[in-house]
Design an enzyme around this catalytic site. Structure first.
Site, PDB file in Angstrom:
ATOM      1  N   GLY A 113       1.221  -1.983   4.108  1.00 20.13           N
ATOM      2  CA  GLY A 113       1.738  -0.629   3.924  1.00 20.13           C
ATOM      3  C   GLY A 113       2.954  -0.369   4.783  1.00 20.13           C
ATOM      4  N   SER A 114       2.714  -0.088   6.070  1.00 19.18           N
ATOM      5  CA  SER A 114       3.819   0.309   6.965  1.00 19.18           C
ATOM      6  C   SER A 114       4.883  -0.751   7.093  1.00 19.18           C
ATOM      7  CB  SER A 114       3.296   0.597   8.367  1.00 19.18           C
ATOM      8  OG  SER A 114       2.119   1.292   8.323  1.00 19.18           O
ATOM      9  N   MET A 135      -8.895   8.455  -0.189  1.00 10.91           N
ATOM     10  CA  MET A 135      -9.758   8.852   0.937  1.00 10.91           C
ATOM     11  C   MET A 135     -10.343  10.228   0.677  1.00 10.91           C
ATOM     12  SD  MET A 135      -7.306   7.814   4.094  1.00 10.91           S
ATOM     13  CE  MET A 135      -6.420   6.240   4.121  1.00 10.91           C
ATOM     14  N   GLY A 155      -0.667   2.022   9.540  1.00 12.03           N
ATOM     15  CA  GLY A 155       0.104   1.858  10.772  1.00 12.03           C
ATOM     16  C   GLY A 155      -0.658   1.355  11.978  1.00 12.03           C
ATOM     17  N   MET A 182     -11.363  -5.691   5.708  1.00 14.80           N
ATOM     18  CA  MET A 182     -10.484  -4.747   6.416  1.00 14.80           C
ATOM     19  C   MET A 182     -10.109  -5.356   7.763  1.00 14.80           C
ATOM     20  SD  MET A 182     -10.060  -2.014   4.522  1.00 14.80           S
ATOM     21  CE  MET A 182      -9.067  -1.154   5.732  1.00 14.80           C
ATOM     22  N   MET A 231     -12.065   4.777  -0.368  1.00 13.03           N
ATOM     23  CA  MET A 231     -12.699   5.083   0.925  1.00 13.03           C
ATOM     24  C   MET A 231     -13.404   6.419   0.767  1.00 13.03           C
ATOM     25  SD  MET A 231      -9.597   3.720   3.294  1.00 13.03           S
ATOM     26  CE  MET A 231      -8.459   3.711   1.908  1.00 13.03           C
ATOM     27  N   HIS A 285      -8.464   1.367  -3.764  1.00 12.54           N
ATOM     28  CA  HIS A 285      -9.371   1.188  -2.626  1.00 12.54           C
ATOM     29  C   HIS A 285     -10.027   2.530  -2.345  1.00 12.54           C
ATOM     30  CE1 HIS A 285      -9.596   0.237   1.991  1.00 12.54           C
ATOM     31  NE2 HIS A 285     -10.787   0.444   1.451  1.00 12.54           N
ATOM     32  N   ASP A 342      -4.734   3.744  -1.826  1.00 14.47           N
ATOM     33  CA  ASP A 342      -5.810   4.137  -0.917  1.00 14.47           C
ATOM     34  C   ASP A 342      -6.277   5.549  -1.223  1.00 14.47           C
ATOM     35  OD1 ASP A 342      -6.067   1.867   0.897  1.00 14.47           O
ATOM     36  OD2 ASP A 342      -4.018   2.343   1.525  1.00 14.47           O
ATOM     37  N   SER A 369       0.846  -1.191   0.000  1.00 15.16           N
ATOM     38  CA  SER A 369       0.000   0.000   0.000  1.00 15.16           C
ATOM     39  C   SER A 369       0.879   1.237   0.000  1.00 15.16           C
ATOM     40  CB  SER A 369      -0.896   0.008   1.240  1.00 15.16           C
ATOM     41  OG  SER A 369      -1.466   1.296   1.378  1.00 15.16           O
ATOM     42  N   GLY A 408      -8.858   4.431   7.089  1.00 12.48           N
ATOM     43  CA  GLY A 408      -8.563   5.851   7.261  1.00 12.48           C
ATOM     44  C   GLY A 408      -7.103   6.133   7.553  1.00 12.48           C
ATOM     45  N   PHE A 409      -6.424   5.168   8.148  1.00 17.51           N
ATOM     46  CA  PHE A 409      -5.037   5.406   8.553  1.00 17.51           C
ATOM     47  C   PHE A 409      -4.204   4.149   8.394  1.00 17.51           C
ATOM     48  CE2 PHE A 409      -7.832   8.261  10.760  1.00 17.51           C
ATOM     49  CZ  PHE A 409      -7.208   9.496  10.589  1.00 17.51           C
ATOM     50  N   HIS A 426      -1.458  -1.447  -4.173  1.00 14.31           N
ATOM     51  CA  HIS A 426      -2.685  -1.013  -3.494  1.00 14.31           C
ATOM     52  C   HIS A 426      -2.635   0.500  -3.307  1.00 14.31           C
ATOM     53  CE1 HIS A 426      -6.150  -1.821  -0.828  1.00 14.31           C
ATOM     54  NE2 HIS A 426      -5.677  -0.837  -0.088  1.00 14.31           N
ATOM     55  N   ASP A 473      -6.739  -6.374   4.299  1.00 12.66           N
ATOM     56  CA  ASP A 473      -6.117  -5.048   4.225  1.00 12.66           C
ATOM     57  C   ASP A 473      -5.982  -4.440   5.612  1.00 12.66           C
ATOM     58  OD1 ASP A 473      -5.224  -2.523   3.577  1.00 12.66           O
ATOM     59  OD2 ASP A 473      -7.079  -1.880   2.592  1.00 12.66           O
ATOM     60  N   GLY A 474      -4.731  -4.257   6.030  1.00 10.05           N
ATOM     61  CA  GLY A 474      -4.452  -3.499   7.245  1.00 10.05           C
ATOM     62  C   GLY A 474      -3.672  -4.264   8.284  1.00 10.05           C
TER      63      GLY A 474
HETATM   64  C1  DX5 Z   1      -6.290   1.842   5.686  1.00  8.61           C
HETATM   65  C2  DX5 Z   1      -5.867   1.452   4.298  1.00  8.61           C
HETATM   66  C3  DX5 Z   1      -4.839   0.370   4.249  1.00  8.61           C
HETATM   67  C4  DX5 Z   1      -3.526   0.798   4.815  1.00  8.61           C
HETATM   68  C5  DX5 Z   1      -2.670  -0.389   5.118  1.00  8.61           C
HETATM   69  O1  DX5 Z   1      -7.255   2.824   5.581  1.00  8.61           O
HETATM   70  O2  DX5 Z   1      -6.980   0.993   3.564  1.00  8.61           O
HETATM   71  O3  DX5 Z   1      -4.667  -0.077   2.909  1.00  8.61           O
HETATM   72  O4  DX5 Z   1      -2.822   1.632   3.932  1.00  8.61           O
HETATM   73  O5  DX5 Z   1      -1.552   0.093   5.775  1.00  8.61           O
HETATM   74  P1  DX5 Z   1      -0.885  -0.687   6.992  1.00  8.61           P
HETATM   75  O6  DX5 Z   1      -0.276  -1.906   6.399  1.00  8.61           O
HETATM   76  O7  DX5 Z   1       0.101   0.310   7.508  1.00  8.61           O
HETATM   77  O8  DX5 Z   1      -1.972  -1.027   7.970  1.00  8.61           O
HETATM   78 ZN    ZN Z   2      -6.557   0.010   1.635  1.00  6.27          ZN
END
Ligand code: DX5
Ligand code: ZN
Length: 224
Positions: free
Chosen positions: A198-199, A38, A146, A138, A69, A67, A36, A10, A143-144, A34, A176-177
């Protein structure tokens, strides 16, 4: 039937000032990207949008998993396609009756998926899974980046896997997440086939090593 595992980094966690380089670094080691999007309304945060997707498109051959959101993803299907999206996923909480949207996405040449927030039961998407190329569970609140993986969502992945397999449907199951080497195996055993991280990838000293560690865990996860 569970499919070969695919890893989707991500870019939300990437350094946006050098996005092209960040993507080039992971590209040889991953399966799709991926992205995101928002809107500050469906989720309490803003991220990136269509101009960023379009500028990234010439830098990579990876397929773009967008994705959304957002509360109005339906208004942007054509623009997403032109910008270079391959897959568009929308939230069932924003589109409780997504049939027309699924048809519109398909007629734009996009793959289509439905996303479930952690509190939303699988039943909410069950009637529409046959319209989907993927179902996204999810494992954090959207939304975030990490956040920590919510273990209770593993049951929903299992439910999605049973539903898809028992009806002979083709939908992928994406999680995801909060995914990293420490939990990707459990998500795989629960039945996921696409893993968004992502992180754990982009905040690592060595993103390629983390991806390799996830591959090892994925390879081992289904061996008895
Ligand atoms: C959250 C996102 C995720 C996020 C995943 O709103 O939809 O895709 O970027 O990031 P990590 O892996 O850091 O949870
Ligand atoms: Zn996502």
């Amino acid at each position: 039937m569970i499919k070969p595992a695919r890893i989707a980094p991500s870019i939300l966690a990437a350094d946006f000032s050098k996005l092209g380089d960040e993507v080039a670094l992971v590209e040889p080691h991953v399966d799709l990207l991926h992205i995101d999007v928002m809107d500050g309304h469906f989720v309490p945060n803003l991220s990136l949008g269509i101009p960023v997707i379009a500028s990234l498109r010439p830098y990579t051959r990876l397929r773009f998993d967008c994705h959304m959101m957002t509360t109005n993803a339906d208004a942007y299907l054509a623009e997403l396609r032109v910008a270079g999206a391959d897959i568009v996923t929308v939230h069932i909480e924003a589109f409780p009756e997504p049939e027309q949207l699924a048809r519109n996405a398909r007629s734009e040449g996009l793959e289509f998926g439905l996303v479930l927030n952690p509190p939303t039961p699988f039943d909410a998407v069950a009637p529409f899974v046959e319209l989907c190329d993927l179902v996204v569970v999810m494992s954090v609140h959207p939304g975030f980046g990490g956040q920590s993986f919510i273990d209770a969502t593993l049951g929903k992945i299992e439910e999605a896997r049973k539903f898809v397999d028992s009806r002979g449907l083709g939908a992928d199951i994406e999680v995801d997440g909060g995914i990293g080497p420490e939990n990707v195996g459990r998500a795989r055993r629960a039945g996921a086939d696409v893993f968004v991280a992502g992180s754990s990838v982009f905040h690592a000293e060595d993103p390629v090593a983390v991806i390799a560690a996830m591959r090892t865990e994925l390879d081992m996860s289904l061996t008895p």
